[in-house]
Design a protein around this motif. Structure first.
Motif, PDB file in Angstrom:
ATOM      1  N   ASN A 216       2.451  -7.366   3.445  1.00 38.61           N
ATOM      2  CA  ASN A 216       2.698  -6.060   4.056  1.00 38.61           C
ATOM      3  C   ASN A 216       3.927  -5.386   3.463  1.00 38.61           C
ATOM      4  OD1 ASN A 216       0.481  -6.448   5.703  1.00 38.61           O
ATOM      5  ND2 ASN A 216       1.670  -7.210   7.427  1.00 38.61           N
ATOM      6  N   MET A 217       4.968  -6.151   3.192  1.00 35.66           N
ATOM      7  CA  MET A 217       6.174  -5.567   2.590  1.00 35.66           C
ATOM      8  C   MET A 217       5.913  -5.121   1.157  1.00 35.66           C
ATOM      9  SD  MET A 217       8.401  -5.380   4.900  1.00 35.66           S
ATOM     10  CE  MET A 217       9.664  -4.771   3.777  1.00 35.66           C
ATOM     11  N   MET A 218       5.077  -5.854   0.438  1.00 32.80           N
ATOM     12  CA  MET A 218       4.720  -5.448  -0.924  1.00 32.80           C
ATOM     13  C   MET A 218       3.954  -4.128  -0.917  1.00 32.80           C
ATOM     14  SD  MET A 218       5.651  -7.250  -3.607  1.00 32.80           S
ATOM     15  CE  MET A 218       4.364  -6.954  -4.823  1.00 32.80           C
ATOM     16  N   VAL A 219       3.018  -3.984   0.014  1.00 30.24           N
ATOM     17  CA  VAL A 219       2.267  -2.727   0.113  1.00 30.24           C
ATOM     18  C   VAL A 219       3.202  -1.571   0.389  1.00 30.24           C
ATOM     19  CG1 VAL A 219       0.525  -1.489   1.467  1.00 30.24           C
ATOM     20  CG2 VAL A 219       0.135  -3.874   0.819  1.00 30.24           C
ATOM     21  N   SER A 220       4.193  -1.798   1.259  1.00 38.00           N
ATOM     22  CA  SER A 220       5.162  -0.747   1.564  1.00 38.00           C
ATOM     23  C   SER A 220       6.065  -0.450   0.370  1.00 38.00           C
ATOM     24  CB  SER A 220       6.008  -1.170   2.771  1.00 38.00           C
ATOM     25  OG  SER A 220       7.003  -0.212   3.053  1.00 38.00           O
ATOM     26  N   ALA A 221       6.503  -1.504  -0.328  1.00 37.13           N
ATOM     27  CA  ALA A 221       7.414  -1.300  -1.462  1.00 37.13           C
ATOM     28  C   ALA A 221       6.726  -0.592  -2.621  1.00 37.13           C
ATOM     29  CB  ALA A 221       7.964  -2.650  -1.929  1.00 37.13           C
ATOM     30  N   MET A 222       5.431  -0.768  -2.781  1.00 39.96           N
ATOM     31  CA  MET A 222       4.733  -0.166  -3.910  1.00 39.96           C
ATOM     32  C   MET A 222       4.643   1.359  -3.818  1.00 39.96           C
ATOM     33  SD  MET A 222       1.710  -2.968  -4.441  1.00 39.96           S
ATOM     34  CE  MET A 222       0.734  -1.865  -5.455  1.00 39.96           C
ATOM     35  N   SER A 223       4.880   1.917  -2.641  1.00 39.57           N
ATOM     36  CA  SER A 223       4.872   3.370  -2.500  1.00 39.57           C
ATOM     37  C   SER A 223       6.265   3.976  -2.651  1.00 39.57           C
ATOM     38  CB  SER A 223       4.303   3.754  -1.124  1.00 39.57           C
ATOM     39  OG  SER A 223       5.105   3.239  -0.079  1.00 39.57           O
ATOM     40  N   GLU A 224       7.276   3.136  -2.897  1.00 38.72           N
ATOM     41  CA  GLU A 224       8.640   3.640  -3.057  1.00 38.72           C
ATOM     42  C   GLU A 224       8.819   4.299  -4.424  1.00 38.72           C
ATOM     43  OE1 GLU A 224      10.895   3.736  -0.786  1.00 38.72           O
ATOM     44  OE2 GLU A 224       9.870   2.537   0.747  1.00 38.72           O
ATOM     45  N   ASP A 225       9.810   5.169  -4.488  1.00 39.47           N
ATOM     46  CA  ASP A 225      10.039   5.936  -5.713  1.00 39.47           C
ATOM     47  C   ASP A 225      10.421   5.055  -6.892  1.00 39.47           C
ATOM     48  OD1 ASP A 225       9.473   8.241  -4.352  1.00 39.47           O
ATOM     49  OD2 ASP A 225      11.571   8.740  -3.918  1.00 39.47           O
ATOM     50  N   TYR A 226      11.203   4.000  -6.644  1.00 35.47           N
ATOM     51  CA  TYR A 226      11.650   3.178  -7.776  1.00 35.47           C
ATOM     52  C   TYR A 226      10.499   2.430  -8.426  1.00 35.47           C
ATOM     53  CZ  TYR A 226      11.838  -0.306  -3.987  1.00 35.47           C
ATOM     54  OH  TYR A 226      11.552  -1.099  -2.904  1.00 35.47           O
ATOM     55  N   VAL A 227       9.465   2.067  -7.642  1.00 36.55           N
ATOM     56  CA  VAL A 227       8.293   1.412  -8.218  1.00 36.55           C
ATOM     57  C   VAL A 227       7.458   2.428  -9.001  1.00 36.55           C
ATOM     58  CG1 VAL A 227       6.158   0.175  -7.703  1.00 36.55           C
ATOM     59  CG2 VAL A 227       8.239  -0.361  -6.434  1.00 36.55           C
ATOM     60  N   LEU A 228       7.286   3.611  -8.437  1.00 34.28           N
ATOM     61  CA  LEU A 228       6.535   4.656  -9.133  1.00 34.28           C
ATOM     62  C   LEU A 228       7.229   5.046 -10.429  1.00 34.28           C
ATOM     63  CD1 LEU A 228       5.590   6.910  -6.075  1.00 34.28           C
ATOM     64  CD2 LEU A 228       4.181   5.176  -7.226  1.00 34.28           C
ATOM     65  N   THR A 229       8.554   5.103 -10.411  1.00 30.78           N
ATOM     66  CA  THR A 229       9.307   5.435 -11.628  1.00 30.78           C
ATOM     67  C   THR A 229       9.149   4.350 -12.684  1.00 30.78           C
ATOM     68  OG1 THR A 229      10.940   6.646 -10.309  1.00 30.78           O
ATOM     69  CG2 THR A 229      11.593   5.995 -12.533  1.00 30.78           C
ATOM     70  N   ALA A 230       9.206   3.083 -12.258  1.00 34.44           N
ATOM     71  CA  ALA A 230       9.041   1.982 -13.205  1.00 34.44           C
ATOM     72  C   ALA A 230       7.663   2.008 -13.846  1.00 34.44           C
ATOM     73  CB  ALA A 230       9.265   0.647 -12.481  1.00 34.44           C
TER      74      ALA A 230
END
Length: 329
Positions: A216-230
């Motif tokens: 669940n935390m991974m699903v939430s983290a994947m929508s964060e800006d730093y993941v999208l930027t990477a």
């Protein structure tokens, strides 16, 4: 500095409250440890007179003409000196020796099983969360079902299947009774062999909780800006998953793991009973059955210190991870 002082003061007060409850609760139970020792003496044909009873009361620090408050302050004084008293169920062994003999069995069994379930659950949760919506997500409900299964039922099932039916593991005990405990290869191998099935029970029961939380935390983290930027930079998926998403998603699980380490000392009492494992859980049940105040208090004290220490470590860890908590703490 004031923040840390407040935290330490809070945990010292919590420790005092826990020690006080530790003194009061066993004395609310019916029966008396002195009566247990006198009954044992009578079974052996020994004579019981008031002088014998008085000697036992002085030895165990209970009853006699001392008030409850007198017993309480004597108990605090003994704790300050590191004296946990004499065990009734293992008379005349000191409580500290009884706890030490059983504690290492629980720490090794439950500690290693907790570590394995945490690492396995977090790793699988990171992969499942990264590949959400695939067939891997269909495996999550089965792990959560296992997490909801009671320890004793799963333990009995594994005993019936892997011990009785297949004969892969021994039914009972912590080591082969023909061996003498010691730091040698034969005894360690026997202890590992006997502890594998109890550890497997704990891992199967607890891995689902870590997996679901990390997923669940991974699903939430994947929508964060730093993941999208990477991802926009064209970095490899494996690097984005590990260095960016999983690294941040694992923080709540690390905090939960630190707290769970505090409960390692408590052990899995039911699991130890099913396998007749020589851990602290069996000693606690034995102490309750024999009204062994000193042993109960000693075990509860060790558990309390472990849990409070783990919670304090988590609080201090949070301030290092997120300094903003100091302003609100």
């Amino acid at each position: 500095m004031r923040y840390y002082a407040r935290k330490i003061a809070f945990y010292l007060v919590a420790l005092w409250a826990a020690v006080t409850l530790n003194f009061v609760i066993p004395r609310l139970m019916p029966g008396n440890p002195v009566d247990v020792l006198i009954a044992r003496l009578q079974q052996r044909g020994g004579s019981v007179d008031p002088a014998v009873r008085r000697s036992y009361e002085l030895l165990l620090g209970t009853g006699g003409d001392r008030s409850v408050f007198g017993e309480y302050f004597a108990y605090l004084g003994n704790l300050a000196r590191g004296d946990l008293g004499v065990s009734v169920s293992a008379f005349p062994a000191p409580v500290s020796e009884v706890i030490t003999a059983s504690l290492w069995w629980t720490i090794v069994l439950v500690g290693i099983a907790t570590l394995v379930s945490f690492v396995l659950g977090v790793a699988l949760g990171a992969v499942v969360g990264w590949r959400r919506g695939t067939w891997l997500d269909a495996l999550v409900p089965s792990t959560t079902v296992l997490a909801a299964v009671p320890y004793f039922w799963l333990a009995l099932l594994l005993v019936a299947l892997l011990s009785s039916a297949l004969g892969w593991f021994p039914l009972l005990g912590g080591y082969d009774v023909v061996l003498s405990p010691g730091w040698n290869a034969e005894f360690i191998g026997s202890a590992v062999y006997h502890g594998t099935l109890p550890a497997l029970t704990i891992v199967i029961s607890s891995v689902g909780g870590w997996l679901l939380g990390m997923r669940n935390m991974m699903v939430s983290a994947m929508s964060e800006d730093y993941v999208l930027t990477a991802r926009a930079k064209g970095l490899r998926d494996s690097r984005v998953m590990i260095r960016y998403a999983a690294r941040n998603a694992v923080l709540p699980s690390v905090a939960g793991f630190a707290i769970s380490l505090g409960f390692v000392v408590a052990g899995s009492i039911v699991t130890e009973q099913v396998f007749s494992y020589p851990g602290i859980g069996g000693r606690l049940l034995q102490a309750v059955q024999n009204n062994d105040y000193a042993l109960m208090q000693g075990i509860f004290l060790v558990i309390t210190i472990a849990v409070l220490g783990a919670n304090l470590a988590v609080d201090l860890l949070h301030t290092l991870i997120d300094p903003r908590t100091r302003a609100t703490g």
